[in-house]
Design a protein around this motif. Structure first.
Motif, PDB file in Angstrom:
ATOM      1  N   ILE A  59       0.831  -1.205   0.000  1.00 33.68           N
ATOM      2  CA  ILE A  59       0.000   0.000   0.000  1.00 33.68           C
ATOM      3  C   ILE A  59       0.865   1.254   0.000  1.00 33.68           C
ATOM      4  CG2 ILE A  59      -1.656   1.333   1.372  1.00 33.68           C
ATOM      5  CD1 ILE A  59      -2.959  -1.274   2.172  1.00 33.68           C
ATOM      6  N   MET A  60       1.976   1.232   0.725  1.00 35.10           N
ATOM      7  CA  MET A  60       2.862   2.395   0.716  1.00 35.10           C
ATOM      8  C   MET A  60       3.399   2.653  -0.691  1.00 35.10           C
ATOM      9  SD  MET A  60       4.949   1.917   4.301  1.00 35.10           S
ATOM     10  CE  MET A  60       6.026   3.296   3.957  1.00 35.10           C
ATOM     11  N   ALA A  61       3.703   1.598  -1.424  1.00 34.40           N
ATOM     12  CA  ALA A  61       4.172   1.765  -2.804  1.00 34.40           C
ATOM     13  C   ALA A  61       3.080   2.390  -3.667  1.00 34.40           C
ATOM     14  CB  ALA A  61       4.606   0.418  -3.374  1.00 34.40           C
ATOM     15  N   ALA A  62       1.833   1.952  -3.465  1.00 34.65           N
ATOM     16  CA  ALA A  62       0.723   2.511  -4.231  1.00 34.65           C
ATOM     17  C   ALA A  62       0.530   3.991  -3.915  1.00 34.65           C
ATOM     18  CB  ALA A  62      -0.557   1.735  -3.931  1.00 34.65           C
ATOM     19  N   SER A  76      -7.906  -7.724  -1.056  1.00 29.58           N
ATOM     20  CA  SER A  76      -8.940  -6.806  -0.566  1.00 29.58           C
ATOM     21  C   SER A  76      -8.338  -5.453  -0.220  1.00 29.58           C
ATOM     22  CB  SER A  76      -9.621  -7.388   0.677  1.00 29.58           C
ATOM     23  OG  SER A  76     -10.231  -8.619   0.398  1.00 29.58           O
ATOM     24  N   ALA A  77      -7.188  -5.471   0.442  1.00 32.59           N
ATOM     25  CA  ALA A  77      -6.560  -4.227   0.882  1.00 32.59           C
ATOM     26  C   ALA A  77      -6.166  -3.357  -0.308  1.00 32.59           C
ATOM     27  CB  ALA A  77      -5.345  -4.529   1.747  1.00 32.59           C
ATOM     28  N   ILE A  78      -5.582  -3.953  -1.338  1.00 31.95           N
ATOM     29  CA  ILE A  78      -5.140  -3.176  -2.494  1.00 31.95           C
ATOM     30  C   ILE A  78      -6.333  -2.654  -3.293  1.00 31.95           C
ATOM     31  CG2 ILE A  78      -3.983  -3.333  -4.734  1.00 31.95           C
ATOM     32  CD1 ILE A  78      -2.138  -2.942  -2.392  1.00 31.95           C
ATOM     33  N   VAL A  79      -7.307  -3.513  -3.536  1.00 31.25           N
ATOM     34  CA  VAL A  79      -8.482  -3.095  -4.304  1.00 31.25           C
ATOM     35  C   VAL A  79      -9.209  -1.950  -3.600  1.00 31.25           C
ATOM     36  CG1 VAL A  79     -10.776  -3.810  -5.086  1.00 31.25           C
ATOM     37  CG2 VAL A  79      -8.803  -5.292  -5.493  1.00 31.25           C
ATOM     38  N   THR A  80      -9.435  -2.076  -2.304  1.00 29.91           N
ATOM     39  CA  THR A  80     -10.183  -1.041  -1.587  1.00 29.91           C
ATOM     40  C   THR A  80      -9.376   0.250  -1.421  1.00 29.91           C
ATOM     41  OG1 THR A  80      -9.498  -2.079   0.507  1.00 29.91           O
ATOM     42  CG2 THR A  80     -11.678  -2.631  -0.351  1.00 29.91           C
ATOM     43  N   SER A  81      -8.059   0.135  -1.352  1.00 30.23           N
ATOM     44  CA  SER A  81      -7.264   1.367  -1.283  1.00 30.23           C
ATOM     45  C   SER A  81      -7.390   2.164  -2.575  1.00 30.23           C
ATOM     46  CB  SER A  81      -5.799   1.050  -0.981  1.00 30.23           C
ATOM     47  OG  SER A  81      -5.208   0.310  -2.034  1.00 30.23           O
TER      48      SER A  81
END
Length: 645
Positions: free
Chosen positions: A434-437, A539-544
């Motif tokens: 998520i930090m990379a995104a 789930s975490a990446i999609v929702t972020s």
């Protein structure tokens, strides 16, 4: 007391207002609330007998409150029934109102309210219906008479009752301490049912936790609506013109401070000359009077019948009108040492004034608008170069939120921990991903580490995070397990508002969004956003991408709502989920036929991190029976660049 008005006094605690009373906005607002209660016929009537302003000083606060409680104020020497203070209830060293006063003194109830007008009003409204009864009890009214109608009568009088909890909870924190005098205490509702936390109470243990989520299931569009409605407006800041500007949006139009070029300049290498308007005298042999290079310095004057050697970008000598290209010349005579040109023959005929010359302001005129509000300073460098060319040192831009990323879970260990893992341990993939995104979107990402599954650890981590980040992303701890403690921590420990706790989507059903009030070290009241995402990596990446990105863009002044939407054709059949809309991870590429094609990344289980490999898009699969057949078209959201473009 049944037919007499209850006396109230208002105390404003503020260093600023004590110096300049005109800055106080809370006092008049609290008066309006009390008078509005009287006008509406809501039970007892109030009179505000006094209002004073004191600085943030313990002795000053206590002195004024003691005077009112002990009969030294209120008109006619009587005590007041109620004292409302506003200000000094935060967490800085100057916030000492609750420590200075609280509860009941003699027959007076003392309530401390926040300093912000909105907070003071909302807190007072939340307890206003109960205050008449509390004041009577404090003054010694017979409790049997007061309670003759029973609790239901009291609730009816206070207009309380059981209503279904709403999805959004606004917590009021008024420091009111009501003690019983002359009778037993009666259960009193000090908050509305819809304002109370609906998350699990961890202190009651796992046997008392919900078996079904108390949070309504909402659509993705509804969730995004809640997020955008609660995202603070962008702030404006001034930043120096350098690489730190990249990615920011301008908060106002930018005008040139000076023209470009700031002097008459040659656009070729050659010879500056004087040409009459009728173009006579441009051809012939002329002495070379001077040399003009592209360096700052004094500009010599050129006389008629002379020429000056000049380089590209160099300033024209005074009186020069045109520049002849070096290709249109021949050296006819050198200096004695043979190093310089003494005479040059100009072959060009019919030269015109201004030929091969950049005039002052021909690129940009002084005062001209060079960039518009809302334009982005991109990494290509064009905008930075333009700003630099006109001498801009600083520009006003919209600030960008700082994002903190926190993983939660007793099972997690750092992803780069050496050695093999113990049974039950899981490497933390969400945080680095998520930090990379976030950084890829152009925002600063702070590593908040891993929090254990305890309310104490979560609260400490979140409180620390709110000091350095305005947006906090957490992963894990939002489902229905006994150790899923984020919702109760946000509501019960931080006094936050959970705007939604379930979304009808796949993956990402338990996604939670909350806001928490925060007081900065300078005393400013701000709001922190918390996106509590599921712990499964997909789930975490999609929702972020779906929920965090739109908020960040709004907070940084962008009109873009989120990911770009495109129509794609699917390379194989894709089955729909009949109950929830699904965001299917795909690889989007440009086909030779001019269409965009999407290929599934394989199994879409929410825990399967491999489904994110190479994924640059999400198919927006509707909740219905059936499938999208091979070759069929459907909308997709782009997470990255399209392959083949």
């Amino acid at each position: 007391m049944n037919h007499e008005k209850l006396k109230a006094a208002i105390l404003i605690v503020s260093d600023t207002a004590s110096q300049d009373p005109s800055t106080d906005k809370s006092g008049p607002l609290l008066r309006d609330v009390l008078f509005a209660e009287e006008a509406s016929g809501g039970g007892e009537q109030w009179t505000v007998s006094e209002q004073q302003i004191v600085a943030d000083d313990v002795l000053a606060i206590q002195r004024q409150v003691t005077t009112w409680c002990d009969g030294g104020g209120g008109g006619g020497g009587d005590y007041v029934n109620l004292i409302l203070t506003t200000g000094g209830t935060g967490f800085t060293g100057k916030d000492i109102t609750p420590e200075a006063i609280a509860g009941v003194r003699n027959k007076t109830i003392i309530i401390t309210l926040p300093g912000s007008p909105k907070g003071a009003k909302e807190n007072l409204l939340s307890i206003l219906k109960q205050l008449p009864h509390a004041c009577k009890q404090a003054a010694g009214e017979d409790s049997r008479t007061a309670h003759a109608g029973g609790v239901k009568a009291l609730e009816q009088e206070a207009r309380t009752g059981n209503t279904k909890p709403s999805m959004s909870h606004h917590h009021q924190h008024a420091h009111a301490h009501h003690h019983s005098h002359g009778g037993h205490a009666v259960p009193q509702a000090h908050t509305r049912p819809e304002d109370r936390p609906i998350s699990n109470d961890p202190s009651e243990g796992p046997t008392q936790r919900y078996r079904e989520s108390p949070y309504p299931m909402i659509s993705v569009d509804e969730a995004i609506g809640f997020i955008l409605d609660n995202t603070p407006k962008p702030t404006v800041t001034e930043i120096a013109v350098n690489g730190a500007l990249v990615g920011h949006l301008l908060a106002e139009d930018v005008q040139a401070d000076e023209p470009v070029p700031a002097f008459r300049a040659s656009i070729v290498d050659g010879y500056a000359t004087i040409v009459d308007k009728d173009a006579r005298g441009s051809k012939g042999t002329f002495p070379v009077a001077s040399v003009s290079h592209a360096t700052p310095g004094e500009i010599p004057r050129l006389e008629k019948g002379q020429i000056a050697r000049i380089t590209t970008g160099a300033p024209l000598p005074l009186e020069a009108t045109s520049v002849v290209m070096v290709e249109d010349s021949i050296i006819r005579k050198k200096t004695q040492n043979g190093q310089e040109e003494a005479e040059v023959e100009i072959l060009a005929d019919a030269m015109k004034p201004g030929e091969n010359v950049r005039e002052i302001g021909s690129d940009v005129q002084a005062g001209e608008t060079i960039l518009r509000k809302g334009e982005e300073i991109t990494a290509t460098g064009g905008e930075l170069g333009l700003l630099a060319s006109v001498g801009k040192k600083y520009v006003s831009v919209y600030g960008k939120p700082v994002v903190g990323v926190l993983s939660t879970g007793d099972e997690l260990v750092p992803h780069d921990r050496p050695g093999s893992l113990r049974v039950g341990a899981v490497r933390d993939t969400n945080r680095p991903t998520i930090m990379a995104a976030v950084r890829g979107w152009g925002y600063e990402a702070l590593d908040l580490g891993i929090s254990k599954d305890s309310q104490t650890s979560l609260e400490a981590s979140l409180r620390s995070a709110m000091r350095s980040a305005s947006v906090i992303i957490t992963t894990g701890g939002v489902s229905m397990g006994e150790l899923d403690l984020l919702k109760p921590t946000i509501e019960r420990s931080l006094g936050g508002t959970i705007h939604f706790g379930r979304v009808a989507m796949k993956p990402g059903k338990p996604t939670t969004f909350a806001t928490v009030p925060f007081k900065t070290s300078t005393g400013e009241h701000e709001t922190r956003l918390i996106f509590s995402l599921p712990g499964n990596p997909a789930s975490a990446i999609v929702t972020s991408h779906l929920f965090v990105l739109p908020s960040l863009r709004k907070a940084s002044g962008s009109g873009l709502a989120g990911m770009e939407r495109v129509m794609v054709s699917v390379e194989d059949d894709v089955v729909c989920d009949p109950k929830r809309s699904e965001y299917h991870r795909v690889v989007v590429r440009a086909g030779k036929d001019g269409r965009l094609w999407a290929a599934s990344t394989g199994g879409q289980r929410s825990s399967r991190i491999g489904s994110l490999k190479s994924a640059n898009g999400l198919l927006c699969m509707p909740a219905r029976e059936g499938k999208v057949a091979k070759g069929g078209m459907i909308e997709a959201l782009l997470m990255g660049k399209v392959i083949g473009f």
